[in-house]
Design an enzyme around this catalytic site. Structure first.
Site, short mmCIF file in Angstrom:
data_model
loop_
_atom_site.label_atom_id
_atom_site.label_comp_id
_atom_site.label_asym_id
_atom_site.label_seq_id
_atom_site.Cartn_x
_atom_site.Cartn_y
_atom_site.Cartn_z
CE LYS A 1 8.39 -13.48 -6.15
NZ LYS A 1 9.57 -13.33 -5.32
CD GLN B 1 10.00 -11.49 -2.12
OE1 GLN B 1 9.35 -12.32 -2.76
NE2 GLN B 1 10.80 -10.61 -2.73
CG ASP C 1 13.63 -17.62 -5.85
OD1 ASP C 1 13.05 -17.24 -6.88
OD2 ASP C 1 13.46 -17.11 -4.72
#
Ligand code: NAD
Length: 281
Positions: free
Chosen positions: A52, A96, A119
């Protein structure tokens, strides 16, 4: 033989578009930034986080890195998120997953400002998706839509079957296909006659977490088959939820694993980061 849907090249196209967008914003003095939070050092999570950050670098997005020890408490993490919610120099916040067991994931994800939830997991964004309002959409299903459309396939009016109903893939996938005017059926572990239902699909999206479960007997001739699964097989090679060798003989088009849906997830995260500037006004 099925046409191969190339997630690697489509994801690069998208990242190049984001790069362009980010560079236009920087000409106006706007920096796009993403806070990436990892708690503990789970090796798989470290790989995802590294990828990422690499994608951010490629697109010109500033990544703010928070690598916290395993012992971090829920309160400490909540405080960091509240600070980042207030921080004008941070556009997106990504935590995460999975988090260590002593931290309640839902509590953490719900604390992220819906305007920084790149997200797309926050209940407000899930609600916006279901009633067609602007917001962030979960990256993997959003990537699947881009794969289908950019490969030249139409969703409108098509029979779309989604196998799997998880909150991060199956459910938002079904909502997105519906938004594209597909006729959508969602199936899951309690579905009866799964093969018969799956065989109705012009577009079949598989997200079940069972290596190579879907073979040609589930697929209509000529269908577009999208494999979201990622696993390592007995020889430690990557494979999906679809038995590629069997299905490629009957499908019209298919995504490979690796090189299909996987790279799209990160590309859509980058797209969401650029979009955050717009949402934050
Ligand atoms: P999950 O375990 O949360 O959900 C699986 C779903 O499949 C459930 O809704 C369950 O009802 C259904 N299911 C399980 N067994 C079934 C069966 N025998 N028949 C029909 N339905 C069945 O999984 P998830 O988070 O949605 O992930 C699915 C897969 O996608 C996993 O392999 C995961 O690693 C992968 N994944 C990939 C990406 C990516 O970026 N490529 C992102 C997220 C998930």
């Amino acid at each position: 033989m099925a046409i191969l849907i190339d997630g690697k090249s489509i994801s690069t196209q998208i990242k190049d578009e984001v790069k362009e967008q980010v560079s236009e914003l920087s000409k106006k003095g706007i920096t796009v930034s993403l806070a990436v939070i990892q708690v503990g050092n789970d090796p798989a999570s470290s790989v995802y986080v590294r990828n990422k950050k690499k994608a951010c670098e490629y697109c010109g997005i500033k990544s703010l890195s928070y690598e916290l020890p395993e012992e971090t408490t829920e309160e400490e993490l909540l405080k960091l998120i509240r600070d980042l919610n207030e921080n004008k120099d941070c556009n997106g916040i990504l935590v995460q997953l999975p988090l260590p067991k002593h931290i309640n994931e839902d509590r953490i994800l719900d604390e992220i400002s819906p305007l920084k939830d790149v997200d797309g997991f926050h209940p407000v964004n899930v609600g916006c998706l279901s009633i067609g309002k602007p917001g962030f959409v979960s990256c993997t299903p959003a990537g699947v839509i881009e794969l289908i459309k950019r490969s030249g396939y139409t969703i409108e009016g098509k029979e779309c079957v989604v196998i799997g109903r998880s909150n991060i893939v199956g459910k938002p996938m079904a909502l997105l296909l519906l938004r594209e005017n597909g006729t959508v059926t969602v199936t899951h572990s309690r579905t009866q006659n799964l093969k018969e239902v799956a065989k109705r699909a012009d577009i079949l999206v598989v997200a079940i977490g069972k290596p190579k479960m879907i073979d040609a007997s589930y697929v209509k001739e000529g269908a577009v088959v999208i494999d979201v699964g990622i696993h390592r097989d007995s020889e430690n090679k990557l494979c999906g939820d679809v038995d590629f060798e069997s299905v490629e003989k009957i499908a019209g088009a298919i995504t490979p694993v690796p090189g299909g849906v996987g790279p799209m997830t990160i590309a859509m995260l980058m797209k969401n980061c650029a979009h955050s500037v717009e949402l934050q006004g």
